[in-house]
Design an enzyme around this catalytic site. Sequence first.
Site, PDB file in Angstrom:
ATOM      1  N   GLU A  62     -27.403 -93.171 -47.619  1.00 48.67           N
ATOM      2  CA  GLU A  62     -26.395 -92.192 -48.045  1.00 48.67           C
ATOM      3  C   GLU A  62     -26.445 -92.011 -49.563  1.00 48.67           C
ATOM      4  OE1 GLU A  62     -22.257 -93.165 -48.602  1.00 48.67           O
ATOM      5  OE2 GLU A  62     -21.643 -91.602 -47.218  1.00 48.67           O
ATOM      6  N   TRP A  84     -22.328 -89.338 -41.134  1.00 46.62           N
ATOM      7  CA  TRP A  84     -21.837 -88.003 -41.498  1.00 46.62           C
ATOM      8  C   TRP A  84     -21.951 -87.000 -40.344  1.00 46.62           C
ATOM      9  CZ3 TRP A  84     -19.092 -86.340 -45.623  1.00 46.62           C
ATOM     10  CH2 TRP A  84     -19.022 -87.203 -46.730  1.00 46.62           C
ATOM     11  N   TYR A 137     -20.877 -84.088 -52.301  1.00 44.57           N
ATOM     12  CA  TYR A 137     -21.381 -84.943 -53.393  1.00 44.57           C
ATOM     13  C   TYR A 137     -22.740 -84.573 -53.982  1.00 44.57           C
ATOM     14  CZ  TYR A 137     -17.718 -87.958 -51.567  1.00 44.57           C
ATOM     15  OH  TYR A 137     -16.519 -88.442 -51.132  1.00 44.57           O
ATOM     16  N   CYS A 187     -13.927 -87.870 -51.610  1.00 45.68           N
ATOM     17  CA  CYS A 187     -12.947 -88.963 -51.655  1.00 45.68           C
ATOM     18  C   CYS A 187     -13.204 -89.797 -52.893  1.00 45.68           C
ATOM     19  CB  CYS A 187     -13.077 -89.835 -50.423  1.00 45.68           C
ATOM     20  SG  CYS A 187     -12.447 -88.985 -48.987  1.00 45.68           S
ATOM     21  N   ARG A 207      -9.552 -90.858 -54.486  1.00 42.73           N
ATOM     22  CA  ARG A 207      -8.260 -90.211 -54.217  1.00 42.73           C
ATOM     23  C   ARG A 207      -7.664 -90.594 -52.881  1.00 42.73           C
ATOM     24  NH1 ARG A 207      -8.567 -86.673 -50.153  1.00 42.73           N
ATOM     25  NH2 ARG A 207     -10.669 -85.990 -49.658  1.00 42.73           N
ATOM     26  N   ASP A 210      -9.904 -94.938 -46.686  1.00 44.83           N
ATOM     27  CA  ASP A 210      -9.812 -95.531 -45.353  1.00 44.83           C
ATOM     28  C   ASP A 210     -10.279 -96.978 -45.529  1.00 44.83           C
ATOM     29  OD1 ASP A 210     -10.548 -96.428 -42.799  1.00 44.83           O
ATOM     30  OD2 ASP A 210     -11.501 -94.532 -42.215  1.00 44.83           O
TER      31      ASP A 210
END
Length: 305
Positions: A62, A84, A137, A187, A207, A210
């Site tokens: 990733e 994803w 991203y 995130c 921000r 999980d």
Amino acid sequence: MSNSEKQYLDLLKMLLLEGKEKNDRTGVGTISKFGYQMRFDLSEGFPLLTTKKIFVKSIIHELLWFISGSTNIKYLVDNDVKIWNERPFQSYLKSNGLLDKYPKYSNSWKEKMLLFTKRIKEDNDFAKKYGELGPIYGKQWRNFNGFDQISWLINEIKVNPNSRRLIVSAWNASEILEMSKSGLPPCHTLFQFYIQNGKLSCQLYQRSADVFLGVPFNIASYSFLIHMIAQVCDLEVGEFIHSFGDVHIYQNHIEQVNLQLSRTPRQLPKLKLNKEIKNIFDFKYKDFEILGYNPYNPIKANVAI
Ligand SMILES: Nc1nc(=O)c2c([nH]1)NC[C@@H]1CN(c3ccc(C(=O)N[C@@H](CCC(=O)O)C(=O)O)cc3)CN21
Ligand SMILES: O=c1ccn([C@H]2C[C@H](O)[C@@H](COP(=O)(O)O)O2)c(=O)[nH]1
């Protein structure tokens, strides 16, 4: 117990004790707090949790995928990384009127998902049409309104290490709407580097977090990134500082959290990078080696979509 793992387990305990019930976009429901910070000293070892098995393969791919600037799941799917897949798969079902036929997480949904990923692997046109996540991203890191933030950052660290402006932002306000349509607004929103005594540290502002599924990945991912940048800039590794906005445990992860908290942490592993790599864009999966990782069994949980 390593201080790194203690920081994470303390966050889980804090949320169980102090988290307040809060509804959320996914409808699953969470227990949540606003604002929290953890610090990981990377000289202590690589902060990969030992109280459940973390699949580093997904995390490394990733990160390489972000750095490459890609926003299509094809690279991940080709490397058997599934993390994803759910959003594009749901969008595919939706645009083909198949949502009712394949209820989320049912057996037929899982089988259909396998067919979907197989098609992404084998059919380039299909991957182009259904594998795209929008300007997430990879796009923002490498092409934020035409600006390559990663190349700039590496150069700036080398020529201006005392700078207080060593920042990369994935939060491109004018593109957030587009991201929420196809992928997810970032995130891990913004990160800043800091150099002292030849050691490279990084602080991340996340921000939304999980804590059971995402955060172990995020800690490892940014720790990899610090090691990689330190190597190409001839620096040692310092600290990873993880700051949070809405930090939460999903209601359907509580049982898993309690199981994890019943386990006694083991020694942290070490990261060995291929020392020959001197350019951030040259790292490949085979250049990463984790030594001495001896975790407990994985703990399964569903991702809230
Ligand atoms: N609700 C939610 N939480 C997240 O953490 C999250 C999202 N959504 N959406 C975007 C990405 C995807 N991320 C994910 C998605 C899945 C796993 C996951 O299922 N992890 C399992 C297995 C990992 C594997 O198969 O490699 C785990 O045990 O950690 C982790 C992070 C992090 N992000
Ligand atoms: O790297 C990541 C990516 C995502 N998450 C989590 C945080 C939230 O639970 C969801 C995103 O939902 P929003 O409604 O957009 O906040 O995904 C994570 O922890 N780490």
